[in-house]
Design a protein around this motif. Sequence first.
Motif, PDB file in Angstrom:
ATOM      1  N   ILE A   1      12.524   1.577  -1.939  1.00 51.27           N
ATOM      2  CA  ILE A   1      11.774   1.114  -0.764  1.00 51.27           C
ATOM      3  C   ILE A   1      11.600   2.257   0.229  1.00 51.27           C
ATOM      4  CG2 ILE A   1      11.888  -0.382   1.270  1.00 51.27           C
ATOM      5  CD1 ILE A   1      13.235  -2.477  -0.513  1.00 51.27           C
ATOM      6  N   TRP A   2      12.673   3.003   0.466  1.00 50.29           N
ATOM      7  CA  TRP A   2      12.589   4.128   1.410  1.00 50.29           C
ATOM      8  C   TRP A   2      11.677   5.223   0.882  1.00 50.29           C
ATOM      9  CZ3 TRP A   2      12.096   5.799   5.819  1.00 50.29           C
ATOM     10  CH2 TRP A   2      12.392   7.101   6.211  1.00 50.29           C
ATOM     11  N   GLN A   3      11.770   5.536  -0.402  1.00 49.92           N
ATOM     12  CA  GLN A   3      10.913   6.570  -0.966  1.00 49.92           C
ATOM     13  C   GLN A   3       9.446   6.176  -0.879  1.00 49.92           C
ATOM     14  OE1 GLN A   3      12.470   7.074  -4.910  1.00 49.92           O
ATOM     15  NE2 GLN A   3      14.372   8.009  -4.210  1.00 49.92           N
ATOM     16  N   LYS A   4       9.146   4.907  -1.145  1.00 49.53           N
ATOM     17  CA  LYS A   4       7.766   4.460  -1.083  1.00 49.53           C
ATOM     18  C   LYS A   4       7.271   4.357   0.366  1.00 49.53           C
ATOM     19  CE  LYS A   4       7.355   2.090  -5.520  1.00 49.53           C
ATOM     20  NZ  LYS A   4       6.215   2.920  -5.981  1.00 49.53           N
ATOM     21  N   THR A   5       8.196   4.096   1.305  1.00 46.98           N
ATOM     22  CA  THR A   5       7.808   4.127   2.712  1.00 46.98           C
ATOM     23  C   THR A   5       7.333   5.524   3.088  1.00 46.98           C
ATOM     24  OG1 THR A   5       9.363   2.371   3.312  1.00 46.98           O
ATOM     25  CG2 THR A   5       8.607   3.800   5.081  1.00 46.98           C
ATOM     26  N   GLN A   6       8.092   6.534   2.647  1.00 53.52           N
ATOM     27  CA  GLN A   6       7.679   7.909   2.913  1.00 53.52           C
ATOM     28  C   GLN A   6       6.364   8.229   2.210  1.00 53.52           C
ATOM     29  OE1 GLN A   6      11.611   9.455   1.594  1.00 53.52           O
ATOM     30  NE2 GLN A   6      11.571  10.625   3.494  1.00 53.52           N
TER      31      GLN A   6
ATOM     32  N   LEU B   1       7.235  -4.072   1.644  1.00 50.65           N
ATOM     33  CA  LEU B   1       7.913  -3.484   2.793  1.00 50.65           C
ATOM     34  C   LEU B   1       7.472  -2.054   3.100  1.00 50.65           C
ATOM     35  CD1 LEU B   1      11.532  -4.883   2.270  1.00 50.65           C
ATOM     36  CD2 LEU B   1       9.668  -5.825   3.641  1.00 50.65           C
ATOM     37  N   PRO B   2       7.385  -1.161   2.110  1.00 49.92           N
ATOM     38  CA  PRO B   2       7.019   0.220   2.450  1.00 49.92           C
ATOM     39  C   PRO B   2       5.662   0.340   3.116  1.00 49.92           C
ATOM     40  CG  PRO B   2       7.940   0.105   0.235  1.00 49.92           C
ATOM     41  CD  PRO B   2       7.711  -1.303   0.681  1.00 49.92           C
ATOM     42  N   ASN B   3       4.672  -0.425   2.640  1.00 50.81           N
ATOM     43  CA  ASN B   3       3.337  -0.337   3.239  1.00 50.81           C
ATOM     44  C   ASN B   3       3.343  -0.772   4.694  1.00 50.81           C
ATOM     45  OD1 ASN B   3       2.160   0.623   0.887  1.00 50.81           O
ATOM     46  ND2 ASN B   3       1.641  -1.424   0.144  1.00 50.81           N
ATOM     47  N   ALA B   4       4.099  -1.827   4.999  1.00 52.61           N
ATOM     48  CA  ALA B   4       4.158  -2.316   6.374  1.00 52.61           C
ATOM     49  C   ALA B   4       4.794  -1.288   7.294  1.00 52.61           C
ATOM     50  CB  ALA B   4       4.938  -3.634   6.429  1.00 52.61           C
ATOM     51  N   LEU B   5       5.896  -0.678   6.862  1.00 53.63           N
ATOM     52  CA  LEU B   5       6.590   0.306   7.690  1.00 53.63           C
ATOM     53  C   LEU B   5       5.784   1.597   7.808  1.00 53.63           C
ATOM     54  CD1 LEU B   5      10.210  -0.208   6.302  1.00 53.63           C
ATOM     55  CD2 LEU B   5       9.360  -0.965   8.524  1.00 53.63           C
ATOM     56  N   GLY B   6       5.275   2.093   6.679  1.00 55.97           N
ATOM     57  CA  GLY B   6       4.533   3.347   6.684  1.00 55.97           C
ATOM     58  C   GLY B   6       3.249   3.266   7.486  1.00 55.97           C
ATOM     59  N   LYS B   7       2.520   2.145   7.356  1.00 53.89           N
ATOM     60  CA  LYS B   7       1.256   1.990   8.089  1.00 53.89           C
ATOM     61  C   LYS B   7       1.496   1.943   9.587  1.00 53.89           C
ATOM     62  CE  LYS B   7      -2.734  -1.065   8.649  1.00 53.89           C
ATOM     63  NZ  LYS B   7      -3.388  -2.331   8.218  1.00 53.89           N
ATOM     64  N   LYS B   8       2.511   1.197  10.023  1.00 58.11           N
ATOM     65  CA  LYS B   8       2.767   1.087  11.463  1.00 58.11           C
ATOM     66  C   LYS B   8       3.224   2.419  12.054  1.00 58.11           C
ATOM     67  CE  LYS B   8       2.320  -2.076  13.457  1.00 58.11           C
ATOM     68  NZ  LYS B   8       1.171  -2.588  14.250  1.00 58.11           N
ATOM     69  N   PHE B   9       4.030   3.175  11.294  1.00 59.15           N
ATOM     70  CA  PHE B   9       4.463   4.490  11.771  1.00 59.15           C
ATOM     71  C   PHE B   9       3.246   5.393  11.958  1.00 59.15           C
ATOM     72  CE2 PHE B   9       5.970   8.857  10.850  1.00 59.15           C
ATOM     73  CZ  PHE B   9       6.846   9.001  11.910  1.00 59.15           C
ATOM     74  N   ASP B  10       2.340   5.420  10.978  1.00 58.33           N
ATOM     75  CA  ASP B  10       1.139   6.245  11.088  1.00 58.33           C
ATOM     76  C   ASP B  10       0.269   5.787  12.247  1.00 58.33           C
ATOM     77  OD1 ASP B  10       2.000   7.673   8.938  1.00 58.33           O
ATOM     78  OD2 ASP B  10       0.303   7.202   7.629  1.00 58.33           O
TER      79      ASP B  10
END
Length: 290
Positions: A20-25, A106-115
């Motif tokens: 999950i963390w790797q895919k978030t990155q 989960l990764p898409n939600a976290l990564g998109k909001k960070f960007d």
Amino acid sequence: MAIDMNRTTIALPGQVSSEIWQKTQGSSAVMGLARRIALPGLGVTIPVITGDPEAAWVGETDKKPVKRGTLATKQMTPYTLAVIVPFSNQFRRDLPGLYDALVQRLPNALGKKFDQTVFGGVTAPGSNFDTLKGCTAQEIGTDAYKGLVAADADVAAHDGILSGWVLSPQGKAVLLNAVDGNKRPLFINSVAEGAVPMILGARASYSKGAYVADSTSAKKNVVGFGGDWTQAVYGTVEGVQITISDQATLEDGGTTINLFQQNMFAVRAEIEVGFRCDTTVFNKLTVTGT
């Protein structure tokens, strides 16, 4: 990798949390381009180079010059970014299906909001989190090549080297439509490739978070960014933290979800993350809309 879980429900394997963390990155264009550092829970002061030392020619036996670079400091503070995803209890019986769903959602939600936050689409979580909302704008809607060259030149004028572009899907479409005087595409070799892998010698990445709609009358919609990513740093405290519960009551907009009553459970994922950069070595790409 820190995992905070309710052990009475579902045990999440460590490799799933790591994935999950790797895919978030991987889903965040910013995390793919900026430099990562370990971030203490109380934050950290990082140096920002504002000027380089300059070498000089000297004659034999002459004194060698002493030239100091100039530095500034910024405080990087960790802010919590979180999402809660509810599931039906059917997923509990199909653990491989649950793990696949977690890794996908989960990764898409976290990564998109960070960007989105870095690019100024949403408000920063605090004053120690830099955004590119106010950086220099270049119009690419009328003459895409001219606008991209202007962005490259502006970054260079601020003592940077443009090392990467981030395009929204809308920005990608603008560049795919750009043609020369003979109607030949400027930024792709063939229709089969259908991508813009490089722009002016720097690689291009893609993120939905790089699109920022302009709500003013000017309608200068932001469709991408370019800059010197060696001057951008993000930090995380512990990677992703996972909590699973079947006893909570959730507020989803105007709807209340009682997990126990509705035979559901929810997974909360959160990261503590910070971002700092030299905003002068970044430009945003805009297109005038209607």
